[in-house]
Design a protein around this motif. Structure first.
Motif, short mmCIF file in Angstrom:
data_model
loop_
_atom_site.label_atom_id
_atom_site.label_comp_id
_atom_site.label_asym_id
_atom_site.label_seq_id
_atom_site.Cartn_x
_atom_site.Cartn_y
_atom_site.Cartn_z
N LYS A 58 0.83 -1.21 0.00
CA LYS A 58 0.00 0.00 0.00
C LYS A 58 0.87 1.26 0.00
O LYS A 58 1.73 1.44 0.87
CB LYS A 58 -0.92 0.00 1.22
N GLY A 79 -4.10 -4.14 -11.31
CA GLY A 79 -4.90 -3.47 -10.29
C GLY A 79 -4.08 -2.44 -9.55
O GLY A 79 -2.89 -2.64 -9.31
N ASP A 81 -5.60 -0.41 -6.74
CA ASP A 81 -6.32 0.14 -5.60
C ASP A 81 -5.47 0.24 -4.35
O ASP A 81 -5.92 0.76 -3.32
CB ASP A 81 -7.61 -0.66 -5.33
N ASN A 82 -4.24 -0.26 -4.42
CA ASN A 82 -3.31 -0.09 -3.29
C ASN A 82 -2.53 1.23 -3.38
O ASN A 82 -1.75 1.55 -2.49
CB ASN A 82 -2.33 -1.26 -3.23
N ASP A 84 -2.65 5.32 -3.40
CA ASP A 84 -3.47 6.50 -3.10
C ASP A 84 -3.18 7.54 -4.19
O ASP A 84 -2.22 8.31 -4.08
CB ASP A 84 -3.11 7.04 -1.71
N THR A 198 -14.57 0.37 -9.63
CA THR A 198 -14.74 1.82 -9.74
C THR A 198 -16.04 2.20 -9.03
O THR A 198 -16.84 1.32 -8.69
CB THR A 198 -14.83 2.25 -11.22
N LYS A 202 -18.63 -0.96 -8.42
CA LYS A 202 -18.66 -1.57 -7.08
C LYS A 202 -20.08 -2.04 -6.74
O LYS A 202 -21.03 -1.29 -6.86
CB LYS A 202 -18.14 -0.60 -6.03
N ARG A 224 -12.17 -8.14 -9.04
CA ARG A 224 -12.08 -7.53 -7.71
C ARG A 224 -13.29 -7.94 -6.89
O ARG A 224 -14.40 -8.03 -7.41
CB ARG A 224 -12.03 -6.00 -7.83
N GLU A 226 -14.81 -6.23 -4.70
CA GLU A 226 -15.70 -5.10 -4.48
C GLU A 226 -16.82 -4.99 -5.51
O GLU A 226 -17.83 -4.34 -5.28
CB GLU A 226 -14.91 -3.79 -4.46
#
Length: 306
Positions: A58, A79, A81-82, A84, A198, A202, A224, A226
């Motif tokens: 992250k 991917g 999403d880790n 920011d 996204t 989600k 994912r 999510e």
């Protein structure tokens, strides 16, 4: 220039050696932080580096705050999403991923999961074959377009839905173009998910979509977790005892799903899509090459936070 490779789960040695060779040829210094267990070690390591390569590690606001000289971070994989992205943009740090490098590994896994579910998790009992079944690919990107020919080689009839890909591209590959996601689900025996997580996607895979599937329908998720509405998934599996779900991203409700649905549900213990030696090496080398191209040519082809 100084590059840090920070990986709680290290790259394969061949990948690390290849990254070092690319860095050396460019005249850059390479530093490794592998198998770290304390995030403070990462904060210390990023203090004076110009570039950062991570896998699933992250890259938070705290990491960005500690990285005073950081100009680019590359997530070795598709991917991201880790990362920011907002924190990166706030410091004018370019954030990238390495799309396509893990695609074949994920595509092969998706097909393997279909076989696994068709054959009752390799438990005793009469299963079924993929030949003659209809496969729906949701998102015809780097992975989806590799799943299609693999499925066709098994004798499957392939459909796809992707509002961002021209119909002509899918038709050229011998894929039927679904006019809507609802049509895809109502038509196909298997659905292979390849959509990103996204705000729009989600929890978009819900009860209404799942229960549109034909009898014996199976959802395969190598995307994912999510994107799945878990409460709706549970409800759909309860109300439709013919439906199946398999994923390599363990749901939050894994224990309950496993207890209730037996061989109709399966999840790997951890995400497996990129877990091949080839994908590991490809993604690591791509990350290093992208960093060199960024510094030498100002190449931002794979920038995420534009």
């Amino acid at each position: 220039m100084k590059i840090l490779v920070a990986t709680e789960k290290p790259f394969a040695k061949a990948a690390t050696d290849g990254i070092k060779k690319i860095a050396d040829e460019a005249g850059y210094e390479l530093v490794l932080l592998e198998k770290y267990t304390d995030v403070n070690d990462l904060y210390k390591a990023v203090t004076d580096v110009d570039a950062l390569i991570v896998r699933s590690d992250k890259v938070t606001q705290e990491v960005i705050n500690a990285a005073k000289n950081l100009k680019i971070v590359v997530r070795a994989g598709a991917g991201y999403d880790n990362l920011d992205l907002k924190a990166c943009s706030g410091r004018n740090i370019v954030a990238m991923n390495t799309p396509g490098q893990n695609s074949n590994a994920v595509a092969e896994l998706a097909i393997g999961m279909m076989i696994f579910m068709a054959r009752n998790n390799f438990q005793p009992g009469t299963g079924s074959e993929l030949k003659g079944k209809k496969l729906g690919i949701q998102a015809y990107g780097n992975v989806g377009k590799l799943v299609a020919p693999l499925a066709k080689s098994f004798g499957m009839e392939v459909y796809a839905f992707d509002p961002f890909v021209p119909a002509s591209v899918m038709e050229k590959d011998g894929v039927h173009v679904a006019s809507s996601v609802e049509e895809l689900y109502s038509t196909c025996n298997y659905i292979s998910l390849h959509i990103p997580a996204t705000p729009e996607t989600k929890e978009s895979i819900n009860f209404e979509l799942l229960t549109k599937m034909p009898k014996g329908g199976c959802l395969v998720n190598t995307a994912r977790k999510e994107v799945i509405h878990e409460a709706d998934l549970m409800k759909a599996l309860e109300e439709r005892p013919d439906l199946k779900y398999i994923t390599d991203i363990m749901p939050g409700s894994h224990a309950e799903l496993a207890a209730k649905f037996g061989t109709r549900y399966f999840s790997t213990a951890k995400k497996m899509g990129a877990e091949t030696a080839e994908a590991n090496i490809n993604a690591g080398l791509a990350a290093a090459r992208q960093i060199v191209a960024f510094f030498t040519k100002e190449d931002t082809t794979f920038q995420l936070n534009k």
